[in-house]
Design a protein around this motif. Structure first.
Motif, short mmCIF file in Angstrom:
data_model
loop_
_atom_site.label_atom_id
_atom_site.label_comp_id
_atom_site.label_asym_id
_atom_site.label_seq_id
_atom_site.Cartn_x
_atom_site.Cartn_y
_atom_site.Cartn_z
N LEU A 7 0.83 -1.21 0.00
CA LEU A 7 0.00 0.00 0.00
C LEU A 7 0.87 1.25 0.00
O LEU A 7 0.59 2.22 -0.73
CB LEU A 7 -0.94 -0.01 1.21
N VAL A 17 -5.69 4.38 -3.51
CA VAL A 17 -6.22 3.03 -3.29
C VAL A 17 -7.40 3.13 -2.34
O VAL A 17 -7.29 3.69 -1.25
CB VAL A 17 -5.15 2.09 -2.70
N ILE A 26 -7.89 1.13 -7.72
CA ILE A 26 -6.57 1.78 -7.77
C ILE A 26 -6.61 2.83 -8.86
O ILE A 26 -6.65 2.50 -10.06
CB ILE A 26 -5.44 0.76 -8.04
#
Length: 216
Positions: A7, A17, A26
């Motif tokens: 992440l 995200v 995304i």
């Protein structure tokens, strides 16, 4: 690579995200290295578990439509929003969404040359001249929400003003126009306290406070 690390790498690469139901959204995937995207796909279940469970776009649009009806705002205000406009909005409370919708409605009205509800105070913008702002706004400001509309050629509603409070007033000596004031800008004669619309009006007290006022 751990899920938090993936992440972090995605965010550092410029991606946004978020979770949308059982999907990982995304944004900006076209500029993310292919290897990183493959890792994200492989860890999809773990990423889903790590992201906050947010409502789908359909549910968010339903909330916005309900708020428009409750606030007396046009239905099209929410209906014309595209998905990109809604990024991040799913985490807002109803109060946050309500305020956002009112800001959108203010911008819509201003683009049409209309004054937003409650904007009844006459103020002076050093770039736009006399303008209508919200109650509690400073009498003189360095810039205002109408500045953008002026730059793109939009119509600016002007408040009613008087020559008696204008820095451009010129008292006339001849008795044939007793009570009338001349204008250093060459505008038409008016009685000192006769209200009229004038784009050249400027306050006599030019040292008035320039700080921004708190909006409701």
């Amino acid at each position: 690579m751990s899920t938090p690390a993936i992440l972090n790498e995605l965010i550092r690469a410029g991606a946004t995200v978020r979770r949308d139901g059982d999907k990982v959204k995304i944004k900006g995937a076209d500029v993310i290295p292919v290897e990183l995207l493959e890792r994200a796909r492989a860890e999809r279940a773990a990423i889903l578990a790590a992201l906050p469970d947010t409502p789908t776009t359909t549910e968010l649009r339903r909330r916005l439509a309900d708020l428009c009806r409750r606030e007396g705002l046009p239905d099209r205000l929410a209906a014309t929003l595209i998905d990109a406009d809604l990024v991040g909005c799913e985490l807002l409370s109803d109060e946050g969404l309500r305020r956002w919708l009112h800001v959108l409605d203010e911008n819509r009205r201003m683009r049409q040359g209309l004054t937003p509800p409650g904007w009844t105070q006459a103020s002076y913008c050093r770039r736009c001249g006399p303008v209508l702002l919200w109650q509690g706004a400073p009498p003189v400001v360095l810039g205002c929400p109408w500045c953008h509309m002026r730059r793109i050629g939009g119509h600016l509603p002007r408040p009613a003003v008087t020559c008696a409070t204008c820095a451009h007033q010129q008292r006339r000596a001849d008795t044939s126009t007793a009570g009338m004031h001349g204008c250093a800008k060459g505008n038409a004669l008016h009685h000192a306290h006769q209200q009229h619309v004038c784009a050249d009006w400027a306050p006599v007290l030019s040292t008035a406070n320039n700080s921004a006022g708190a909006r409701p």
